[in-house]
Each structure stands twice: as C-alpha cells, then as structure tokens.
Motif scaffolding. Structure first.
Motif, short mmCIF file in Angstrom:
data_model
loop_
_atom_site.label_atom_id
_atom_site.label_comp_id
_atom_site.label_asym_id
_atom_site.label_seq_id
_atom_site.Cartn_x
_atom_site.Cartn_y
_atom_site.Cartn_z
N LYS A 69 -23.58 24.35 10.03
CA LYS A 69 -24.45 23.27 10.62
C LYS A 69 -25.07 24.04 11.93
O LYS A 69 -24.45 23.53 13.07
CB LYS A 69 -23.76 21.99 10.88
CG LYS A 69 -24.52 20.99 11.07
CD LYS A 69 -24.75 19.86 9.97
CE LYS A 69 -25.80 18.97 10.20
NZ LYS A 69 -26.16 18.36 8.83
N GLU A 79 -21.93 16.51 16.15
CA GLU A 79 -22.11 14.84 15.68
C GLU A 79 -21.30 14.85 14.23
O GLU A 79 -21.14 13.67 13.73
CB GLU A 79 -23.53 14.68 15.57
CG GLU A 79 -24.23 14.55 17.05
CD GLU A 79 -25.57 14.29 16.79
OE1 GLU A 79 -26.20 14.65 16.01
OE2 GLU A 79 -26.39 13.83 18.07
N GLU A 80 -21.56 16.10 13.61
CA GLU A 80 -20.73 16.07 12.25
C GLU A 80 -19.37 15.40 12.34
O GLU A 80 -18.90 14.85 11.18
CB GLU A 80 -21.08 17.28 11.39
CG GLU A 80 -20.65 17.51 10.06
CD GLU A 80 -21.75 16.85 9.36
OE1 GLU A 80 -22.90 16.60 9.54
OE2 GLU A 80 -21.55 16.43 8.27
N LEU A 82 -17.93 13.75 14.44
CA LEU A 82 -17.69 12.32 15.00
C LEU A 82 -18.24 11.16 14.07
O LEU A 82 -17.78 9.99 14.20
CB LEU A 82 -18.78 12.11 16.41
CG LEU A 82 -18.21 12.94 17.40
CD1 LEU A 82 -19.02 12.90 18.69
CD2 LEU A 82 -16.60 12.78 17.82
N LYS A 83 -19.04 11.80 13.07
CA LYS A 83 -19.10 10.76 11.92
C LYS A 83 -18.10 10.31 11.08
O LYS A 83 -17.27 11.18 10.86
CB LYS A 83 -20.13 11.40 10.85
CG LYS A 83 -21.84 11.44 11.26
CD LYS A 83 -22.45 11.95 10.13
CE LYS A 83 -23.61 12.58 10.64
NZ LYS A 83 -24.35 13.58 9.64
N GLY A 84 -18.02 9.07 10.50
CA GLY A 84 -16.98 8.72 9.87
C GLY A 84 -15.64 8.71 10.52
O GLY A 84 -15.29 8.53 11.58
N ARG A 85 -14.48 8.10 9.62
CA ARG A 85 -13.18 8.02 10.21
C ARG A 85 -12.76 9.33 10.84
O ARG A 85 -12.77 10.37 10.17
CB ARG A 85 -12.32 7.35 9.02
CG ARG A 85 -12.67 5.95 8.77
CD ARG A 85 -11.77 5.83 7.45
NE ARG A 85 -10.52 6.18 7.63
CZ ARG A 85 -9.31 5.34 7.81
NH1 ARG A 85 -9.79 4.14 8.44
NH2 ARG A 85 -8.26 5.90 8.06
N THR A 90 -12.59 16.53 8.76
CA THR A 90 -13.76 17.17 9.15
C THR A 90 -13.78 17.64 10.66
O THR A 90 -13.41 16.98 11.60
CB THR A 90 -14.95 16.30 9.14
OG1 THR A 90 -15.15 15.57 8.03
CG2 THR A 90 -16.30 16.90 9.30
N SER A 263 -12.56 15.08 16.37
CA SER A 263 -12.75 13.96 16.94
C SER A 263 -11.57 13.44 17.62
O SER A 263 -10.37 13.38 17.37
CB SER A 263 -13.16 12.93 15.88
OG SER A 263 -13.04 11.43 16.76
N SER B 410 -28.18 18.98 5.26
CA SER B 410 -28.80 17.87 5.98
C SER B 410 -29.88 17.07 5.29
O SER B 410 -30.73 17.74 4.17
CB SER B 410 -29.89 19.01 6.80
OG SER B 410 -30.92 18.05 7.42
#
Lengths: 330, 502
Positions: A69, A79-80, A82-85, A90, A263, B410
């Motif tokens: 990414k 940001e990836e 920090l997304k989701g639980r 991740t 995270s 993306s």
C-alpha cells in the motif's frame, strides 16, 4: 424479484452473523493475517516482510499475506492498520523513513495521532549503509576526505542522490555536508535505491548514503567506490572501508531498520503473541541466512514494550536530526 | 567460440527437466495474468518471490522472467478482443488490434501478435547473448538530458497516434500531461492537484486510467448503440489464420518493431514503454495507406507487438550486466538475486556464468513455449467473442473491477476507473482519441523529472541539452518534426519527409 433478492440477502446476513461473532471471540489468530508494506514490491522493506511472512505462516498456523500500500509517505499504510477492529490481523511492516521520519515531518498530513494510535510491536532487521562515490567520468575522490576537499574547491558542482525528499539518505547526506562544511546539490531519485544506483553508475550524481545490500555487487566490481561504512566496526565483508567514526563523523548515517507496527488498541496478549511469532521467525536459520545474504541483520526486540520504547527513542533522535538538517518541505 | 561454449553451458542449464518445468510454469502464469486486466507481472512476481527462496537461484529467476515476458504475450489478447489494455505496452495494440477484431479478423490479429512477438523475442535474446555489455554501455550513455530530449521527441511524434484531427490530438496530449501532474512533486514533496485526497498523493494510476478510457468506455459506447448492433463484432468471424496479404504487410513491420524495441528496451526506466508507441508511429509514417491506421491496419499490430516483446527481453540487459533494474519487475528480480546471495552487478556474468547463460537460453525456450501455448488458444479466444454481449460485457466489467482493485488494493482506483470510463465515452462521442492522452500521461511525469534533473545536474544552465551530443541530436530531430507538422506547404510532403528521416 427485487424483494426476494433483498430477503435472501438479509437471510444470508442473519445466517452469517453468529459466525462473525464467534470468529471475533476466538483467540488470535483466527483468520488470515495481513502485513501492509508502504513500498512497492522489490525494495528492502518489501523483501524483509516477505521473508518474515513466509515463516510466520508456519508459526501462527494461519495464512500471512503481504499487501503493498504505497503512497503519502507511509500514511496510507498506517490508515489501513487503523481501519476495523484492532485485533492484530492487520499489521504494518515499516522502516525508518515511514515510521520515524514521516510522523515528524508530515504530521499535518495525518488524520490520526501517530504517537498514541500506532505502536511498535517488534523490531525486525537493520541494514547498514555506505557512503559511496561514483567512479564514472572525471570524478577522482578516493576517500571521504578527498570528497570533502573536492566539494569545497568546486562549490555547486558536486551532487548527491537520495530516495526522495525527506528520505533518510537525504537527511544523512544533508547533515554530513553541513557538519563537514561543504555545499552539495541534492538530485533526488524517483525510484528509490534502484534509481540511486543508476545515477551513481553513470556519474549523473557523485555521492550518496546508500544501503549496502543495493550496491555490494557494484562495489566489488569497482563501479561504485565505498568511502565509509556507517557501522560501529568495519564490516567483515569490506575490511578496507573505514567507519564514519574512524573518520571523525561519529553519529552520522542511518541504519535502515524495519519494524512491525500495529494499532495501539491491539490487546497486550495479542501483541505478545505476534512478537513471539516474529522472534521465532527471526531466530530461524532460513530467515537469518536470507537476511545475511541481503547484508542485513535480524535485530529482534524482547517484547512489544521494548519495541515501543525503542521507537520513541528513534523518533526523539530524528526530531533533533530534522531540526539540524532544516530541509525545506512544502 | 566463446559464445558457442557459453551457449552450450546455457542450454545445459536451461534444458534440465527442473528448469524446463519452471520456465513452463512462468510462461503459463504470465499468459494468465497478461490476459486478466490490471493484475500485472509486478504483483505476481512479488507474490511468487518467497516461493523462489526454496529453489535453486537459476530456477527461480527463470520462472520469474517467464512471468514477465509471458505477460507481454497475454496482454495483447484482451487488448485485441475487448479493447482492454492491461499493460502500458498493449495500449497501442488496442488501436488497430481491436478494430481488426471488429472486422472479424481477431484470429489473424492474435496470430500476428504471437508470431511477431516470438520473432522479436528470438532476435532480442540472441542480442543479449552476443552484445549485452556494449548495449548496456549504450543504455548508460542516457542521462537525464538525453531522456528529456527523447521524450520530447516522442511527445511531438505522438500526434501521429491519432487517426483524426491533429488539433484534437494535441489537446488530448496536453490533457494527458495535466493528468500526469497529479500527485506529490518529487523534488519538493508538495502536493499537486490532490484536493486533500490521500489516495491521489501518488498520482493517478495508469491501470485505472487506461482501463477506464479504453475498456469501460468501449462497453458504454457499445451499450449506447442499441439492442440489435450490440456486439463486439461488426462482421462475422473470418478464418483464424492470417491471409497472405496480412503476412506480407506484417513482415517488414515486425523487423522494424524488433529493431526499435531492442534498442529502446535497453534504456532503463521508460525505454520499453516507448518502444511500442515508437513502432506504431514509424509504421504509420512509412505506410502507403496511413488512413488505414486506427481502422484495423495489420502493421499497427505486428510492429508494436514485436517492439514490446523485444523491449521486454532487452530490458534484462542493464539488470544482468550492470545490476541496474530498469523497471519494477527487474527490481524484484534483483531482490530475488540478493536473497540468494548473488550480488547484482557487472561481476554476475563472470562469477555466475551458469546463471547468466542459463537464464538467457531459457528466455528463448520460454518464447518458444509461449508460441506453442498461444497459437492453439486463438480459436478459443475468438469463440469467446460469440458469447452474447449482454453476458460478455458483465464479465469484462467484473474482471476490470477486480483487476483495478488488485493493483493497489484500493477501492478508490475502482471509482477512478469508472469515472474515466464515462470520460472516455464522452471522448468517443467528441471523436477525441485516448491514445495520445495516455502517451502524454506516461511521458509527462518522466519528462518533467528528467528536465528538472538535467537542470540540477547542469547547475541551472540549459546549455546541457546542447552540449551533450545525443540530446542535441534528438532536439534537432524534434525541431525538424515540428517544422514538418507546422508548415502547411510541407504538409503534402509530410510522409516523404518522415521517410527520409527514418
């Protein structure tokens, strides 16, 4: 028709819901683990992540995939994660540029608070660097001292390259030039280490801080002349190359390190489990050998707490570097 | 004699059952991902990289190389069948290849593409075996000023890509340049036209742009045509094999394309991309019937397909002889070598002759395999065109979506592709052609980068472009080209003038 489709979808969702809940309560890892890499495939950080993923898959008993990414100096990868639980599925494999320098110089581009929302789980590897000079054309300096003298005599004519504005080789070179007291023109390469190697080979630029893995073959062939290594002691593979400390420039030059980040909301026991899997991988002969061939060294941390303390100290060091180099960013 | 003994060594390595198997796997995987839009060799090679850790280095590299050039073969398939370029090189193949398909000559276009690619691959591989070090030197003589001059020449020549109005073609080139400006400025780190959207900070991706402007807009245009004429085909499918006239017209185009691709492929960073565009322009200018270009001229498929495959092969030269990767796949190959403890650089040829020569010979064997894989597939691909359009377009859209998403993981890119699909449809209605836009988009950022680098290297003195002979020569050629395009009196003699120059 439409109604029945909706009903079917709703039924499917309802049917799936208990499974989802169950999956969440199961201990980590209960599904595929994703390592997000903020660089394109092929670079040092990407390769370290892939070597690691290959081994962690065995330890964790779940697939471990690498996802590239790129963009926004690593912020998109952050940001990836920090997304989701924040359940540890991740993670990010970052390096000194993305995870120590970006949080300082691109703080205003982040929509989150790096220091409280992202945590280091483990340090992975370190890759040392050379100060290398081109041997193309009429560029004669054979030692660091000759480079400095030549640059002082030819102001504005000596150029260096880096992996881009604000990258760690840029800071290293800017600080070195400042402390040694000469001016040098920055010509950033757009394609990372590969671009730096090309520019040094054809003599478009004269010198750079560049990681040992990228140029070892060219150094042995005489295409690039190593003027110094940034390691504390001379490297056994290159016993004739003096260290920066020997030459009076202690503390200049960055080891490109890779670290594993998550995270900050990830539960402590999950972090510990990930760190253990990482350390197991780093201790395996396969991984050690792969890293050694790429001129890097596994550099594990004992616990996530130690990793986080290390990250904090790195950011502290870089705050000083950034202030000293005073590179203009827009 | 040296070459013969080296080749013997190479065949010894490449013909072991193990290495033959990995060459075959690489070619099959490459063909598959070439056919699927979006999913390119970079992502595939990256995914398969850990697999090579357990292999002999040469087997691993043979497989990865096969994926790379195999994708060049596969990429032309969707370009011809459904106007869908998966790679920058197959944009050009869309122009005439898809038009040939509409006229019922899809089989012929696919066969010409495969045969042309095979010929080019054979010649380029021979070139690597015979002349890799001097060719690498040639590539190295290209610094920033030379690249800038080359790209300026290419941009001006891009006008030739359009089959319609020259004014519209120029407008499209500029639009492409503007799209290319979006992103982070490499020299200062400032954001340009990103509107605060982080996903735009690395610029607009090539894949969403190309798939939107070509593939998706084509679907919209087809659907807008009304029920009865809604098909890929204007005419029914003729026989699959190229006829005698097509062979006759293709032969010189393939030869020229091979020469252009072999030379441009050696230039690291951008050379290989230019080769198919350059070949197309040359063919159009040399043709006695330039008006056929854009309407299904077989030379417009044969030349560029040969050029891009030749370029793909010779792009291995700087990687293998200097340790300098010219593109992202080569960077991955270098990474694979490093993991195996091989330090890429000028010494690889001397210290690991089995690896170098084994790889070179396997590339030729791989090209042969690709020909054998691809020719029988043609019948199957062409049958695909008979699938009713209402099913076909859905399948194509789904693959576009997956492909675009897979490039950068993306969702934003998928939206972007959809948006460009609509924009592309408007272009079709306005009779503006997308190919010059794409060339501007590809060349613009490279030109800007090289211009600024050249100015940095020259200490702010533009004389650097004149003082370097190669760049000066290219600038003169560009000047001549502009004069030919601008002078109305010269218009008549335009084709002739181009012939003399070439």
């Amino acid at each position: 028709m439409r109604k029945s489709l909706l009903a079917a979808a709703a039924a499917a969702l309802l049917a799936a819901a208990p499974f989802a809940a169950q999956a969440q309560s199961e201990p980590f890892p209960n599904r595929q683990v994703k390592l997000v890499v903020p660089y394109a495939p092929g670079g040092a950080t990407d390769i370290v992540a892939r070597v690691l993923a290959d081994r962690m898959r065995v330890t964790l008993g779940q697939p471990v995939v690498v996802e590239n990414k790129t963009g926004a100096f690593g912020i998109l990868a952050m940001e990836e994660i920090l997304k989701g639980r924040p359940d540890g599925h991740t993670l990010m494999v970052g390096n000194v540029s993305t995870n120590a320098i970006t949080p300082i110089i691109y703080k205003d581009k982040m929509k989150f608070d790096y220091e409280t929302q992202i945590t280091a789980v483990a340090r992975l590897a370190v890759i040392p660097a050379f100060v290398g000079a081109t041997t193309a054309g009429d560029f004669k300096p054979q030692s660091l001292k000759e480079l400095i003298d030549y640059a002082k005599k030819n102001p504005g004519k000596v150029r260096y390259t880096s992996a881009g504005i604000g990258s760690y080789p840029h800071y290293d070179a800017a600080i070195f030039a400042k402390r040694a007291g000469f001016d040098s023109v920055h010509v950033p390469a757009r394609t990372g280490a590969a671009g730096m190697v090309g520019d040094l080979t054809n003599g478009d630029v004269h010198w750079a801080f560049i990681n040992v893995a990228s140029v070892a073959g060219l150094v042995r062939a005489g295409t690039i002349k190593p003027l110094a290594v940034i390691t504390d002691k001379r490297m056994p593979e290159f016993p004739d190359v003096p260290t920066m400390t020997e030459l009076g420039f202690a503390g200049i030059g960055t080891f490109n390190w890779q670290g594993l980040f998550a995270s900050a909301g990830t539960p402590a026991d999950v972090q510990a489990k990930i760190a253990a899997a990482v350390n197991d991988a780093l201790a395996s002969d396969d991984v050690k050998a792969a890293l050694a061939r790429a001129m890097g060294t596994a550099s594990p941390t004992a616990s996530p707490a130690e990793a986080q303390a290390w990250l904090k100290s790195e950011i502290g060091i870089w705050r000083k570097f950034v202030a000293e180099a005073d590179i203009k960013l827009e | 004699m040296d070459v013969l003994s080296n080749l013997a060594l190479g065949f010894g390595v490449a013909l072991t059952p193990m290495n033959l198997l990995f060459a075959l796997i690489g070619c099959l995987v490459g063909t598959l991902i070439g056919v699927l839009p979006g999913i390119g060799p970079v992502a595939t090679v990256a995914m398969l990289l850990p697999l090579t850790f357990q292999l002999e280095p040469v087997s691993g590299l043979i497989m990865l190389a096969g994926i790379f050039y195999g994708a060049q073969y596969g990429g032309s398939t969707t370009a011809i069948l459904v106007n869908l370029p998966g790679e920058s090189s197959s944009v050009v193949t869309c122009l005439d290849g898809h038009q040939m398909a509409r006229k019922g000559r899809a089989g012929s276009a696919l066969a010409i593409a495969a045969l042309g690619s095979f010929f080019a691959g054979t010649v380029a591989t021979a070139l690597i075996a015979l002349a890799a070090p001097p060719l690498a030197k040639l590539g190295q003589s290209f610094g920033a000023p030379e690249y800038f001059a080359l790209m300026l020449f290419g941009l001006i020549a891009a006008v030739a890509l359009a089959s319609g109005s020259i004014a519209k073609a120029i407008a499209m080139i500029f639009l492409g340049l503007l799209f290319g400006l979006v992103g982070t400025d490499a020299n200062t780190g400032s954001q340009r036209y990103t509107f605060g959207i982080p996903a735009l900070s690395d610029g607009i991706g090539f894949v969403p742009l190309a798939i939107g402007l070509f593939g998706i807009s084509e679907i919209i245009a087809n659907l807008a045509r009304g029920e009865e004429s809604r098909s890929v085909l204007d005419r029914k499918i003729d026989k699959l094999w190229p006829n005698e006239e097509e062979f006759r017209r293709s032969r010189p185009a393939v030869l020229r394309g091979t020469a252009i691709g072999s030379v441009l492929g050696v230039l690291p960073g951008g050379g290989a991309i230019l080769s198919s565009f350059a070949s197309y322009m040359v063919e159009k200018k040399l043709s006695k019937t330039p008006e056929e270009f854009g309407r299904g001229a077989v030379e417009g498929v044969a030349g560029p397909e040969a050029a891009n495959n030749a370029g793909a092969q010779t792009s291995f030269i700087p990687t293998l002889t200097l340790g300098i990767p010219g593109n992202a796949v080569m960077a991955l190959m270098i990474g694979a070598m490093t993991i195996h403890g091989i330090q890429p650089g000028p010494l690889v040829m001397k210290e690991k002759p089995d690896l170098f020569w084994g790889l070179v010979v396997s590339m030729w064997i791989g090209n042969l395999m690709l020909l054998v894989i691809n020719l029988p597939l043609i019948g199957m691909w062409v049958k695909l065109l008979r699938v009713p359009y209402r099913y076909l377009y859905l399948a194509v859209l789904v693959f576009c979506g997956i492909g675009v998403y897979a490039v950068g993981n993306s969702g934003f890119d998928v939206l972007l592709a959809a948006l460009f699909g609509v924009v592309g449809f408007i272009f079709i209605r306005l009779r503006c052609e997308a190919a010059p836009l794409l060339l501007g988009f590809i060349l613009g950022p490279m030109m800007e980068e090289n211009l600024r680098r050249a100015m940095l290297i020259g200490g702010g003195d533009p004389m650097i472009f004149v003082n370097r002979p190669i760049s000066f020569g290219l600038l003169i050629a560009t000047g001549l080209l502009i004069a030919v395009l601008l002078l109305p009196a010269a218009r008549k003699g335009r084709d002739q003038a181009f012939q003399e120059e070439a």
